[in-house]
Write an enzyme that holds these catalytic residues in place. Structure first.
Site, PDB file in Angstrom:
ATOM      1  N   CYS A 187     -10.382   0.649  -7.858  1.00 41.34           N
ATOM      2  CA  CYS A 187      -9.478   1.074  -6.787  1.00 41.34           C
ATOM      3  C   CYS A 187      -9.463  -0.046  -5.769  1.00 41.34           C
ATOM      4  O   CYS A 187     -10.463  -0.737  -5.589  1.00 41.34           O
ATOM      5  CB  CYS A 187     -10.050   2.359  -6.173  1.00 41.34           C
ATOM      6  SG  CYS A 187      -9.183   2.936  -4.708  1.00 41.34           S
ATOM      7  N   ARG A 229      -9.816  -3.078   8.129  1.00 40.33           N
ATOM      8  CA  ARG A 229     -10.476  -1.771   8.117  1.00 40.33           C
ATOM      9  C   ARG A 229     -11.900  -1.884   8.691  1.00 40.33           C
ATOM     10  O   ARG A 229     -12.837  -1.315   8.144  1.00 40.33           O
ATOM     11  CB  ARG A 229     -10.519  -1.215   6.698  1.00 40.33           C
ATOM     12  CG  ARG A 229     -10.431   0.297   6.675  1.00 40.33           C
ATOM     13  CD  ARG A 229     -10.717   0.865   5.295  1.00 40.33           C
ATOM     14  NE  ARG A 229     -10.619   2.322   5.353  1.00 40.33           N
ATOM     15  CZ  ARG A 229     -11.158   3.135   4.481  1.00 40.33           C
ATOM     16  NH1 ARG A 229     -11.829   2.682   3.456  1.00 40.33           N
ATOM     17  NH2 ARG A 229     -11.027   4.435   4.606  1.00 40.33           N
ATOM     18  N   ASP A 268     -16.662  10.933  -2.785  1.00 40.06           N
ATOM     19  CA  ASP A 268     -16.000   9.712  -2.299  1.00 40.06           C
ATOM     20  C   ASP A 268     -16.770   9.125  -1.118  1.00 40.06           C
ATOM     21  O   ASP A 268     -17.958   9.416  -0.904  1.00 40.06           O
ATOM     22  CB  ASP A 268     -14.530  10.044  -1.964  1.00 40.06           C
ATOM     23  CG  ASP A 268     -13.598   8.863  -2.153  1.00 40.06           C
ATOM     24  OD1 ASP A 268     -13.525   8.012  -1.246  1.00 40.06           O
ATOM     25  OD2 ASP A 268     -12.928   8.769  -3.208  1.00 40.06           O
ATOM     26  N   ASP A 269     -16.099   8.334  -0.348  1.00 37.44           N
ATOM     27  CA  ASP A 269     -16.664   7.598   0.787  1.00 37.44           C
ATOM     28  C   ASP A 269     -17.414   8.527   1.755  1.00 37.44           C
ATOM     29  O   ASP A 269     -17.026   9.671   1.955  1.00 37.44           O
ATOM     30  CB  ASP A 269     -15.473   6.936   1.523  1.00 37.44           C
ATOM     31  CG  ASP A 269     -15.903   5.857   2.467  1.00 37.44           C
ATOM     32  OD1 ASP A 269     -17.102   5.656   2.646  1.00 37.44           O
ATOM     33  OD2 ASP A 269     -14.993   5.209   3.033  1.00 37.44           O
ATOM     34  N   TRP A 312       0.854  -1.185   0.000  1.00 34.57           N
ATOM     35  CA  TRP A 312       0.000   0.000   0.000  1.00 34.57           C
ATOM     36  C   TRP A 312       0.898   1.245   0.000  1.00 34.57           C
ATOM     37  O   TRP A 312       1.913   1.284   0.700  1.00 34.57           O
ATOM     38  CB  TRP A 312      -0.902  -0.002   1.247  1.00 34.57           C
ATOM     39  CG  TRP A 312      -1.722   1.239   1.339  1.00 34.57           C
ATOM     40  CD1 TRP A 312      -2.868   1.520   0.656  1.00 34.57           C
ATOM     41  CD2 TRP A 312      -1.433   2.387   2.145  1.00 34.57           C
ATOM     42  NE1 TRP A 312      -3.306   2.782   0.973  1.00 34.57           N
ATOM     43  CE2 TRP A 312      -2.440   3.340   1.898  1.00 34.57           C
ATOM     44  CE3 TRP A 312      -0.411   2.723   3.046  1.00 34.57           C
ATOM     45  CZ2 TRP A 312      -2.484   4.597   2.519  1.00 34.57           C
ATOM     46  CZ3 TRP A 312      -0.437   3.966   3.655  1.00 34.57           C
ATOM     47  CH2 TRP A 312      -1.470   4.884   3.388  1.00 34.57           C
ATOM     48  N   TRP A 354     -15.000   2.435  -7.894  1.00 34.87           N
ATOM     49  CA  TRP A 354     -15.330   1.127  -7.304  1.00 34.87           C
ATOM     50  C   TRP A 354     -14.136   0.665  -6.471  1.00 34.87           C
ATOM     51  O   TRP A 354     -13.125   0.248  -7.005  1.00 34.87           O
ATOM     52  CB  TRP A 354     -15.619   0.136  -8.429  1.00 34.87           C
ATOM     53  CG  TRP A 354     -15.961  -1.261  -8.016  1.00 34.87           C
ATOM     54  CD1 TRP A 354     -15.407  -2.008  -7.032  1.00 34.87           C
ATOM     55  CD2 TRP A 354     -16.950  -2.091  -8.630  1.00 34.87           C
ATOM     56  NE1 TRP A 354     -15.976  -3.255  -6.988  1.00 34.87           N
ATOM     57  CE2 TRP A 354     -16.929  -3.331  -7.959  1.00 34.87           C
ATOM     58  CE3 TRP A 354     -17.854  -1.930  -9.693  1.00 34.87           C
ATOM     59  CZ2 TRP A 354     -17.770  -4.386  -8.325  1.00 34.87           C
ATOM     60  CZ3 TRP A 354     -18.680  -2.981 -10.040  1.00 34.87           C
ATOM     61  CH2 TRP A 354     -18.639  -4.187  -9.355  1.00 34.87           C
ATOM     62  N   ASP A 355     -14.314   0.768  -5.171  1.00 30.80           N
ATOM     63  CA  ASP A 355     -13.204   0.499  -4.257  1.00 30.80           C
ATOM     64  C   ASP A 355     -13.272  -0.932  -3.704  1.00 30.80           C
ATOM     65  O   ASP A 355     -14.299  -1.599  -3.809  1.00 30.80           O
ATOM     66  CB  ASP A 355     -13.267   1.516  -3.108  1.00 30.80           C
ATOM     67  CG  ASP A 355     -11.905   1.907  -2.601  1.00 30.80           C
ATOM     68  OD1 ASP A 355     -10.959   1.101  -2.742  1.00 30.80           O
ATOM     69  OD2 ASP A 355     -11.773   3.003  -2.039  1.00 30.80           O
ATOM     70  N   MET A 356     -12.198  -1.390  -3.102  1.00 33.03           N
ATOM     71  CA  MET A 356     -12.134  -2.722  -2.495  1.00 33.03           C
ATOM     72  C   MET A 356     -10.982  -2.658  -1.505  1.00 33.03           C
ATOM     73  O   MET A 356      -9.835  -2.677  -1.897  1.00 33.03           O
ATOM     74  CB  MET A 356     -11.847  -3.748  -3.598  1.00 33.03           C
ATOM     75  CG  MET A 356     -12.122  -5.188  -3.241  1.00 33.03           C
ATOM     76  SD  MET A 356     -10.912  -5.910  -2.145  1.00 33.03           S
ATOM     77  CE  MET A 356      -9.477  -6.035  -3.182  1.00 33.03           C
ATOM     78  N   ASN A 357     -11.339  -2.522  -0.216  1.00 33.23           N
ATOM     79  CA  ASN A 357     -10.307  -2.136   0.747  1.00 33.23           C
ATOM     80  C   ASN A 357      -9.819  -3.204   1.709  1.00 33.23           C
ATOM     81  O   ASN A 357      -9.204  -2.869   2.716  1.00 33.23           O
ATOM     82  CB  ASN A 357     -10.781  -0.924   1.541  1.00 33.23           C
ATOM     83  CG  ASN A 357     -10.594   0.349   0.736  1.00 33.23           C
ATOM     84  OD1 ASN A 357      -9.535   0.575   0.158  1.00 33.23           O
ATOM     85  ND2 ASN A 357     -11.625   1.168   0.659  1.00 33.23           N
ATOM     86  N   ASP A 377      -2.953   5.230  -3.287  1.00 37.01           N
ATOM     87  CA  ASP A 377      -3.437   6.233  -2.332  1.00 37.01           C
ATOM     88  C   ASP A 377      -2.360   7.268  -2.057  1.00 37.01           C
ATOM     89  O   ASP A 377      -2.631   8.313  -1.470  1.00 37.01           O
ATOM     90  CB  ASP A 377      -3.817   5.556  -1.007  1.00 37.01           C
ATOM     91  CG  ASP A 377      -5.238   5.008  -1.044  1.00 37.01           C
ATOM     92  OD1 ASP A 377      -5.961   5.290  -2.021  1.00 37.01           O
ATOM     93  OD2 ASP A 377      -5.618   4.294  -0.094  1.00 37.01           O
TER      94      ASP A 377
HETATM   95  C1  GLA Z   1      -9.543   3.801  -0.114  1.00 38.99           C
HETATM   96  C2  GLA Z   1      -9.262   4.508  -1.418  1.00 38.99           C
HETATM   97  C3  GLA Z   1      -9.236   5.998  -1.192  1.00 38.99           C
HETATM   98  C4  GLA Z   1     -10.557   6.450  -0.619  1.00 38.99           C
HETATM   99  C5  GLA Z   1     -10.857   5.674   0.652  1.00 38.99           C
HETATM  100  C6  GLA Z   1     -12.241   5.947   1.150  1.00 38.99           C
HETATM  101  O1  GLA Z   1      -8.483   3.917   0.766  1.00 38.99           O
HETATM  102  O2  GLA Z   1      -8.067   4.050  -1.970  1.00 38.99           O
HETATM  103  O3  GLA Z   1      -8.960   6.683  -2.398  1.00 38.99           O
HETATM  104  O4  GLA Z   1     -11.576   6.270  -1.565  1.00 38.99           O
HETATM  105  O5  GLA Z   1     -10.740   4.276   0.448  1.00 38.99           O
HETATM  106  O6  GLA Z   1     -12.532   5.249   2.301  1.00 38.99           O
END
Ligand code: GLA
Length: 747
Positions: free
Chosen positions: A532, A449, A372-373, A205, A483-486, A554
């Site tokens: 993402c 997370r 965003d989020d 990361w 479209w995120d995936m964390n 990020d």
């Molecule tokens: C991830 C993404 C960021 C942002 C956050 C939001 O870390 O990589 O760009 O969108 O989530 O929680």
């Protein structure tokens, strides 16, 4: 001998196959002793001839042979195309089947071949494609198991003009019994020697895609992921290059897997210096039950050959992925300049605040606002509400539809963040369906997370998420999705799958992800999706098929981005590299770089902003306006041009790269110096790709130079006697400095 438009030659008598165009040749045959495909050659295009049997190499060896008193019938000493295990080859195989009796001994032999015009689709999987049938041909070689009714189809596609071969494999069970597929790579190739370095993209990361290069050693070396995503750690790519190969000279073999889940890229050098390269779904934690009449399709590998160094390989990938992987309407298209509120507000925003940012951004020339989020459920930090995709009316009283309307009235497009694959414990979906989470109910579950991964191997889960997303998308006009995936997958277990199908979870999961992408794009064909995964955790060709751009990292620090974008550009085109100008001190690094440097790095990507524009001074706003107008003037060149890396951030204080337009009439150069140098030495930057006898005007200094001279002598960056003034001077400059130079051909 049939001559199929000269792309695929087949010698029917000798069972030799030659796939070739002006750039590349790929040759193999059927080994008469085992009836298995034997590899003969992959590399620069060579003239076709009636037979290539002079390429067969045999050394009588008394080791273990297939036939009695026949010392050249060992598979261990045969260069193969798709080796199995269980007889005379002890190297890692390309596949492994487990038969009902429990044995894993396969004896597949050549059965037949078919030539397809164009490129057949890979069911349920992303892949490169053709626009017209004449553009490529596909050879399907069918192998049949001597002891069961199992078939393997090996697919090889060759395009008319590209220096690459794509490969994939399909297993068909035409028998009456269930078999288990334990290992199903997409390709395998045995090179006759081991005089290679291996290049791959390694990271974590905030420092994705750092370039690594090591000479091969005898034994097994590999890159892989077992995280449920292609991962920050190893991009699904590696290259084998000759030790003397540089950016612009020498042989390169690139392998890029069009897949977003667990992968393996492996190179095994045996004791005779034969180098076996394989790539595909990671066999570790994989097993697939193949019932009668079922088939299993592997993902595709794109194998590029370049005679013009690493940069040549990158250009081949860029052109293919822009034009024949990304789909309409975004294929080979410039991207809108966006502003994203994440680093500006994080979770703490109101509609008024969003509108203030959007208005100011519009004034600067931005084209797309991305929320965003934090817009849904009760999400005020990262511990809540994933899986509850309904607007938070406290933050957004008029909902997403109301906000989208207001943003559109300003003249901006509107984009929205989703993380569809994830869930928090406090959402109604979790309460209703705790069994939809990937976990083993009887065992502890790990937190990433504060969230869990939804079981996308279950079509009902995919349906439920589609419905939630669709409800938002039909109400408000949404032009773009991030479209995120964390988090990665742990405790891999699906309550849907029976005990003997748990090994299918990771692959079924990613097929579920692809199916959701496909359904959304079917319904909203103009949608631009940016993928993402905590930055570049799933930046791979698989997702580029659906989401033609990806959030590269990020880490938005301009200096760190030099390495990240340089490495990512080995495979991926600039039009896919999400790149934003953010605030200083930088939120990930604490580093302060100039606004000039930040934009000069972000120009070489999709380009956008991720800061609170309402906090900028008038002077900074003017700079941003100028940057945006500059980018608009140059984005066609940047997103559609030919990219050259000139100086590597992994080798010193300076980085440089450039893009040249397809017609070679324009070029844009980015040159970056990380730390200021006291009393510096002279500095010249050799350019590349310019038309030799074209006279170019250099902006900003107005000087004129020929392409030949710029390609061989280069730009001079010293403050020399010609007093080029502030632009050329590096004296008196601070750390983190950049130069942007534009070349335009004189009419
Ligand atoms: C991830 C993404 C960021 C942002 C956050 C939001 O870390 O990589 O760009 O969108 O989530 O929680």
């Amino acid at each position: 001998m049939p001559d199929n438009k000269n792309l695929i030659y087949v010698n029917e008598d000798k069972l030799e196959f030659h796939l070739t165009n002006q750039e590349v040749s790929y040759i193999f045959r059927v080994f008469e002793k085992s009836k298995q495909p034997e590899h003969l050659y992959f590399g620069k295009s060579i003239q076709n001839r009636p037979s290539f049997d002079f390429l067969i190499e045999r050394e009588p060896r008394s080791s273990i042979n297939l036939n009695e008193k026949d010392y050249t019938s060992s598979l261990e000493h045969t260069k193969q195309e798709y080796p199995g295990f269980g007889t005379t080859d002890f190297r890692y195989p390309a596949f492994e089947l487990e038969y009902p009796e429990g044995d894993r001994i396969s004896n597949f032999a050549y059965d037949s071949y078919v030539i397809h015009e164009g490129k057949p689709k890979l069911e349920g999987l992303p892949a490169t494609y053709t626009d017209s049938a004449g553009e490529a041909q596909t050879l399907e070689v069918i192998l049949r198991d001597a002891h069961s009714n199992l078939l393997i189809s090996l697919f090889y596609s060759i395009f008319e003009t590209r220096s690459l071969i794509t490969r994939s494999v399909k297993f068909h069970n035409e028998g009456k019994e269930i078999v288990k597929l334990n290992h199903a790579m997409s390709m395998s190739i045995d090179f006759p020697d081991d005089d290679f370095d291996m290049i791959h993209l390694n990271g974590a990361w905030a420092r994705e895609n750092h370039v690594e290069r090591q000479p091969l050693f005898k034994g097994v070396q590999s890159i892989s992921s077992a995280r449920g995503a292609s991962s920050h750690m190893h991009n699904p790519f590696f290259a084998l290059v000759r030790p003397e190969t540089t950016e612009r000279q020498g042989d390169v073999y690139g392998f890029s897997l069009v897949y977003s889940g667990n992968h393996l890229g492996q190179v095994e050098v045996d004791t005779y210096n034969v180098t076996r390269a394989t790539m595909g779904i990671n066999p570790y934690q994989f097993q697939w039950k193949l019932k009668p009449d079922e088939a299993f399709q592997t993902p595709e590998v794109v194998m590029v050959y370049s005679a013009t160094g690493i940069n040549g390989m990158s250009q081949t990938y860029h052109d293919l992925y822009r034009n024949r992987l990304a789909r309409e309407p975004w294929k080979n298209q410039t991207r809108p300049i966006l502003i994203n509120n994440w680093e500006a507000t994080y979770f703490d925003f109101t509609e008024d605040k969003i509108m203030e940012i959007a208005e100011k951004a519009k004034e600067a020339g931005v084209e797309l606002f991305v929320l965003d989020d934090g817009w849904f459920g009760e999400r005020n930090d990262d511990s809540s509400s994933l899986g509850n995709w309904t607007e938070n009316k406290v933050k957004l009283p008029d909902g997403i539809a109301g906000l989208s309307d207001k943003i559109h009235k300003l003249g901006l497009k509107f984009g929205l963040w989703f993380e569809p694959e994830m869930i928090n414990k406090d959402t109604p979906l979790y309460q209703e369906h705790p069994e939809w989470v990937i976990r083993m109910p009887a065992k502890p579950i790990s937190y990433g997370r504060n969230q869990f991964v939804l079981d996308f191997s279950n079509p009902e889960v995919v349906d439920a998420l589609f419905n939630q997303m669709d409800a938002i998308l039909t109400h408000g006009k949404i032009d773009y999705i991030k479209w995120d995936m964390n988090r990665y997958i742990t405790e891999p277990f699906s309550t849907l799958l029976p005990h003997d199908r748990q090994g299918e979870l990771y692959h079924r999961y990613i097929l579920g992800v692809y199916s959701l992408y496909e359904r959304l794009l079917d319904r909203y064909p103009d949608l631009l999706i940016e993928s993402c995964a905590g930055g570049g955790g799933r930046f791979d060709p698989g997702l580029l098929y659906y989401a033609p751009q990806a959030w590269t990292s990020d880490d938005t620090d301009a200096v760190e981005r030099l390495k990240i974008q340089y490495g990512t550009s080995l495979v991926y085109p600039l039009s896919s590299l999400g790149s934003h100008v953010s605030a200083v001190p930088n939120h990930q690094m604490g580093r302060t770089t100039s606004l000039d440097m930040r934009s000069a790095v972000a120009y070489f990507g999709t380009f956008g902003y991720e800061l609170d524009v309402t906090k900028l001074s008038e002077d900074e706003m003017n700079q941003i306006k100028a940057q945006i107008s500059f980018f608009k003037d140059n984005r066609r060149l940047i997103h559609e041009g030919i990219f050259y890396r000139l100086k590597s951030p992994f080798e010193g204080n300076e980085t440089a790269w450039m893009v040249v337009s397809q017609d070679r009439k324009e070029a844009l150069i980015g040159f970056y110096q990380v730390l200021a140098q006291p009393n510096p030495s002279y500095s010249r930057l050799k350019l590349a790709g310019l038309e030799e006898d074209t006279l170019y005007t250099i902006d900003p200094d107005g000087e004129e130079r020929y392409g030949s001279d710029l390609n061989t002598i280069g730009l001079l960056f010293s403050e020399n006697e010609r007093q080029r003034g502030h632009f050329w001077s590096i004296n008196g400059k601070s750390d983190f400095h950049s130069w942007i130079v534009k070349l335009t051909a004189k009419e």
